[in-house]
Design an enzyme around this catalytic site. Structure first.
Site, PDB file in Angstrom:
ATOM      1  CG  HIS A 364      -2.006  -0.899   0.887  1.00  0.00           C
ATOM      2  ND1 HIS A 364      -2.180  -2.169   1.190  1.00  0.00           N
ATOM      3  CD2 HIS A 364      -3.300  -0.446   0.088  1.00  0.00           C
ATOM      4  CE1 HIS A 364      -3.232  -2.663   0.756  1.00  0.00           C
ATOM      5  NE2 HIS A 364      -3.989  -1.833   0.098  1.00  0.00           N
ATOM      6  CD  GLU A 605     -10.363  -6.022  -2.249  1.00  0.00           C
ATOM      7  OE1 GLU A 605      -9.345  -5.508  -2.660  1.00  0.00           O
ATOM      8  OE2 GLU A 605     -11.018  -5.673  -1.356  1.00  0.00           O
ATOM      9  CG  ASP A 629      -6.258  -7.196  -2.104  1.00  0.00           C
ATOM     10  OD1 ASP A 629      -5.221  -7.667  -1.304  1.00  0.00           O
ATOM     11  OD2 ASP A 629      -6.660  -6.074  -1.303  1.00  0.00           O
ATOM     12  CB  CYS A 676     -10.648   0.839  -8.030  1.00  0.00           C
ATOM     13  SG  CYS A 676     -11.206  -0.344  -6.936  1.00  0.00           S
TER      14      CYS A 676
END
Ligand code: PEP
Ligand code: MG
Length: 763
Positions: A364, A605, A629, A676
């Protein structure tokens, strides 16, 4: 055997440098195996030769002098074959090479084992025995293989320390030393490094020198006094509950703080010019190593106490470190594990590049760096952090390379890339207000992913048509407790207002995995398979409900809120979440807020969701694929682990098949579909997703115009033909090169990452 092995590894771990480490290895292995000779040859990549680096049993004068070509002699053969070679009569072997300076002719039996680290042969460890000896037996061979495998990492680490100082493992001058990591955020940064480390974490304290030695000693003594006082107090407090022998432990600790023990050693190093924190790290590390080597299990356990003592002293030293750190104009921030909070510590105009020893391109913090447009290299696992402070560095965020002490030539090469990047960005400005559509009029929505307030300004500046993912955990991460409803509301309102009337998709709190809140730590064995996203918030409705209220209230009068649920693997999670959202909606309205019910969507995901698109679509208004993910779970590759980063393929055929299937099923279910994950921001990825039928692509603001420029330059038939072609391929590498070639031939060469012809790749 296990004890011998452990003590060798511990001793080597404690070595001051590579030479000492190798010396310990040959001495201890020779002793443990009872052989006449043990030697280590290391491969010098600049010469492509194996150099004798340490020996017990051969002439010491030969060390550093004797070397063999890459595939020369038995040593070269072990390296090329990457497996042990065990010979009873070495001299009879056709590859046997004789070096008079080693005095080797006396030895007959030969056992050579490669030293391999991350697929790379670093060298060869050899044991030899005189003529009258039989072949080394299976147990001995297995022992040497185990020693070699365990020590490879330590050798790589100590080698790297030398490379940083500008010399190769064998002592030759190293030019443009580079370390291979993982690409984190694209771009190139040239600047001065600053190592930043979490407080009270001794391991990440960098080596620093000081000028004012008396001041440093004084501060250290004050810290020791404070720790002494703490220990005495704890001892007194526990006096009634402890047996005398346990009580004695406190005296042992106090003894260690004496001048003639640990504290004295630290003061000695400070007197030599080291900072108190660096000196403390060194001394504690030696002590810990010493204790860990003890055969008595009880004493071995005491290493933990020494570490604790070290952290306590460090804590006081850091408290007394009143000076606010000043950052150079071109700061390259380096850390063992970068966090979102650390990024905020450097003034934005000074932060030029990032380096994280841990983590990988899909972590992240790398995503955050991409959003901020800061070139980043991650996952430099063998680079000794303590050596990286205050150096000139080049961060190549395209290829994941870090260069220390670059030459003028290399600097010019990278300065040109920085300039080209600037020109490319400027040339894209003109399309920012144009629609994201193909030459034949197929339109896709170009959205952005946001987290920080700074993203909002960047995104608006790039002409974003909405927000496909607002990562609400970011404001949670830079706080010291859960933000209150009011605080959240202000933050959400800012986002919604900035983009209105465009839609803002707010994801409910997605913590867990590699996203930790200091004030709500989650410690578990497999964090990515554990308590993450919706699993946490459904278990804590008090957190979820406050967030829903804040979002709903923030949307009053704007009506541009959408709510998205992360990590959904079961339909009942959606139902439960919907129930809570409806409840809050009615309550907020009852309180007098004039809000409309927002659209609610689910992130696809995890693999389970791929196969339940229809069922999920029946319950919500939209679906959004989290390909970051989804890729990690489909390929079983931890997105945060640099060791397996090379297996994390966004263009893996299995990932593409899953994405395509989601698109087909979503279309059939008649639900809006967006993506996304980071794949949407890759020009080739965006083309494929558009061809699959994705309605909206949500990406980092930094990629928006590049993606738009490619889409505006192609037609839908071209994109579909390319998709059909790659869906038939079976290898991620071939998919990638097919896409690169197609983009190149279509005139988009400048969007492909520059790749430097291989130089001195040391890691
Ligand atoms: C994803 O998983 O693709 C995603 C967009 O969410 P995150 O990267 O925040 O996990
Ligand atoms: Mg995700």
């Amino acid at each position: 055997m296990l004890n011998t092995l452990r003590s060798i590894v511990q001793e080597v771990n404690g070595a001051a440098d590579l030479d000492e480490a190798l010396k310990i290895i040959v001495e201890r292995v020779q002793e443990a195996m009872g052989t006449e000779v043990c030697s280590v040859y290391l491969l010098d990549t600049s010469m492509n030769r194996y150099v004798l680096m340490a020996t017990m049993g051969l002439n010491q004068d030969a060390v550093g002098q004797v070397s063999l070509g890459y595939s020369e002699g038995l040593v070269g053969l072990v390296g090329v074959r990457e497996e042990p070679i065990n010979l009873e009569h070495a001299q009879k072997h056709e590859r046997y090479r004789y070096f008079p300076e080693t005095g080797e002719e006396r030895f007959e039996s030969f056992l050579g084992v490669p030293i391999i680290h991350h697929k790379k042969v670093l060298g060869v460890i050899v044991v030899q025995q005189a003529t009258n000896r039989r072949r080394f037996d299976e147990g001995e061979e297995a022992f040497l293989v185990t020693v070699s495998a365990q020590l490879a990492g330590v050798i790589a680490h100590t080698e790297a320390t030398k490379y940083i100082a500008g010399i190769t493992a064998t002592g030759a001058q190293a030019k443009d030393v580079s370390f291979k990591g993982v690409a984190g955020a694209p771009g190139v940064a040239i600047g001065q490094s600053v190592v930043i480390f979490p407080t009270a974490d001794l391991d990440s304290v960098p080596d620093r020198d000081v000028e004012d030695i008396p001041k440093e000693i004084k501060e250290f003594e004050v810290a020791i006094q404070s720790v002494r006082k703490d220990i005495e107090q704890v001892g007194q407090r526990l006096a009634a509950q402890l047996r005398p022998e346990e009580q004695a432990l406190f005296d042992v600790y106090l003894g260690m703080l004496d001048d003639n023990a640990l504290a004295g050693e630290v003061v000695r190093l400070i007197s030599e010019g080291k900072s108190s924190q660096s000196a403390l790290r060194k001394v504690i590390k030696d002590y810990v190593g010493h204790f860990e080597m003890m055969s008595d299990a009880y004493l071995r356990e005491r290493a933990v106490d020494i570490k604790d003592l070290g952290s306590r002293i460090l804590g006081y030293l850091q408290e007394s470190e009143k000076t606010v750190r000043s950052f150079p104009e071109n700061t390259i921030l380096v850390s063992d594990e970068l966090t979102a909070t650390m990024l905020g510590e450097v003034p934005a105009d000074k932060l030029k590049g990032l380096v994280s020893i841990k983590g990988s391109g899909s972590s992240h913090v790398a995503i955050l760096a991409r959003a901020m447009g800061i070139p980043t290299v991650m996952g430099l696992i063998d680079v000794p952090l303590s050596q990286l402070d205050d150096r000139e560095l080049i961060v190549d965020g395209y290829n994941g390379d870090l260069f220390t002490s670059p030459s003028q030539d290399l600097r010019s090469y990278y300065e040109d890339i920085v300039q080209e990047d600037r020109e490319l960005d400027a040339s894209l400005e003109k399309i920012k207000d144009l629609p994201c559509e193909t030459t034949d009029g197929h339109r896709v929505l170009s959205w952005v992913n946001t987290g920080l307030m700074a993203d909002v300004l960047r995104s608006l500046d790039q002409g974003a048509e909405g927000v496909g993912l607002y990562r609400t955990e970011v404001p949670f991460m830079i706080n010291e407790r859960f933000p209150s409803e009011q605080e959240q509301m202000i933050c959400y309102r800012e986002q919604l207002e900035a983009f209105a009337p465009r839609m803002v998709t707010m994801r409910t709190l997605d913590i867990g995995g590699d996203k930790a809140l200091t004030y709500f730590p989650i410690t578990e064995e497999n964090p990515f398979l554990g308590w993450r996203g919706i699993r946490v918030t459904l278990d804590h409705p008090e957190i979820f409900l406050v967030q829903m209220r804040a979002m709903l209230k923030a949307s009053e009068g704007l009506d541009n809120l959408r709510i998205m649920l992360p990590m959904v693997s079961n339909v009942n999670e959606v139902e439960e979440a919907l129930h809570l959202i409806y409840r809050e909606y009615h309550e907020v309205r009852a309180e007098g807020y004039d809000v409309s019910m927002p659209q609610v969507g689910v992130m696809v995901e995890v693999p389970a969701a791929v196969y339940q698109v229809k069922e999920l679509a029946e319950r919500v208004d939209f679906l959004s694929v989290g390909s970051n993910d989804l890729t990690q779970y489909l390929l079983a590759v931890d997105r945060n682990n640099p060791r397996v980063a090379s297996l994390y393929h966004s263009f893996h055929p299995a990932v593409l098949q899953a994405l395509n299937r989601i698109a087909i099923d979503a279309k059939e279910a008649g639900v809006q579909l967006s993506i996304c994950g980071e794949l949407a921001g890759d020009p080739a990825g965006a083309v494929l997703l558009m061809a699959m039928g994705y309605d909206a692509l949500s990406m980092n603001a930094s990629n928006l115009l590049k993606v738009k420029s490619v889409i505006r330059g192609i037609d839908m038939a071209w994109a579909r033909a390319l998709l059909d072609k790659v869906l038939l391929l079976d290898s991620p590498y071939i998919v990638r090169s097919t896409l690169d070639l197609a983009l190149k031939n279509a005139g988009f060469n400048r969007y492909l990452r520059p790749s430097r012809a291989s130089g001195d790749q040391n890691q």
